[in-house]
Design an enzyme around this catalytic site. Structure first.
Site: not given
Length: 344
Positions: A98, A181
């Protein structure tokens, strides 16, 4: 008589014009389908035996390469070495889940010297696959020319204990790409993907807050995989036992979403590739809310609709607790990699 022939000719031209316009409209209407198709052509038997198929862009790369060799008065031996092979990866996107691994792989594939494995191979993190051996792994790679770089991505590699040593044994000089991220955003994205899968099967699932915070101790629950994966420095330290930090390149996944070209330019430099990905290759799709890819004037591609899921709101107190938890790990990650992010 002449007037009648002119009228018939005019009618034929109108029909032909309508057909041409109709063809263009058909192409436009079906561009979504074309975006998902990789144009292919059969491999010439003189290149590799058997009925394998290769991407058309790979053959276009070969034509450009041969042209450059001829311009440089390349020898017959050099010209004769342009044969298709299945190469082991020279670079691997090892994580994180992700973080934007699929987007990074697809965007790098815009470069004519890059070929990609279409599926996650899970060779190094899956004992059954690893037992099949390196030649099995090679057989899962796309056909390419020796001057091209083969890349695969399997984000589970980053967090799996056995993987660094296994990759080192295959190629100790391989280039490793990590895309990250902001840790909390990544953890919530991880949770959202699992939640969607549960809902699709009409199953209930705990709220993120209940999973991220231990109800007994009121501390951050590091046993929860989504939380643990975002402790980037802990995983990276395991990799650094086998590979020097110079063999890693960290990609800013948040920036790749908002402004991809600068990140891709940095990756081109890391992989020693000539700069080929340009603003033409990337266009913002306002409907989808992120950048799509343009290979040429005909073929373009957007990532699957599952990308860009809407995240659930998370309790502000839990967010603050997670920020305090991740802060020291983030600082150490900046120090090790030499790259600073604007994470809270």
């Amino acid at each position: 008589m002449l007037f009648k022939q002119q009228a018939q000719l005019k009618q034929k031209l109108l029909v032909l014009g309508s057909l041409a316009v109709g063809s263009v409209l058909y192409l436009v209407a079906h561009v979504g389908t074309l975006q998902r198709l990789q144009p292919i052509c059969r491999v010439d038997h003189r290149l590799v035996p058997g009925p394998e198929q290769i991407p058309l862009r790979t053959l276009q790369f070969k034509r450009a390469l041969l042209h450059e060799l001829r311009r440089a008065n390349g020898s017959r031996q050099q010209l004769g070495l342009q044969r298709l092979v299945q190469q082991l990866p020279q670079a691997i996107i090892i994580g994180v889940r992700k973080g934007g691994t699929r987007a990074l792989l697809e965007m790098l594939h815009l470069h004519p010297a890059v070929v990609k494995a279409s599926q996650e191979i899970h060779f190094f993190d899956n004992d059954k696959n690893y037992a099949r051996g390196v030649e099995w792994y090679r057989s899962k790679m796309p056909f390419s020319f020796p001057q091209q770089i083969t890349i695969e991505k399997s984000p589970a590699y980053f967090i799996t204990d056995e993987v660094p040593e296994r990759i080192f044994k295959m190629n100790s000089s391989i280039k490793l790409l990590i895309i990250v991220r902001e840790p909390i955003t990544r953890a919530v994205s991880d949770y959202t993907q699992v939640l969607e899968g549960k809902e699709r099967k009409n199953k209930t699932y705990h709220k993120f807050e209940k999973l991220a915070i231990d109800s007994g101790t009121s501390e951050v629950n590091t046993k929860y995989k989504a939380v643990r994966t975002s402790i980037y420095t802990k995983h990276l330290e395991r990799w650094l036992k086998f590979f020097p930090v110079e063999q890693f390149h960290v990609v800013d996944g948040d920036r790749l979403i908002a402004d991809p070209l600068p990140e891709l330019t940095l990756v081109e430099k890391f992989l020693n590739l000539p700069p080929r990905i340009s603003p033409f290759n990337l266009y913002f799709n306002a409907t989808r809310g992120f950048y799509c890819l343009r290979f040429n004037i005909v073929f373009s591609k957007c990532l699957a609709g599952s990308k860009g899921r809407i995240h659930p709101e998370v309790d502000a107190a839990v967010l603050s607790q997670l920020q305090r938890f991740y802060h020291p790990f983030n600082q150490k990650f900046y120090q090790i990699t030499g790259r600073t992010f604007t994470w809270p």
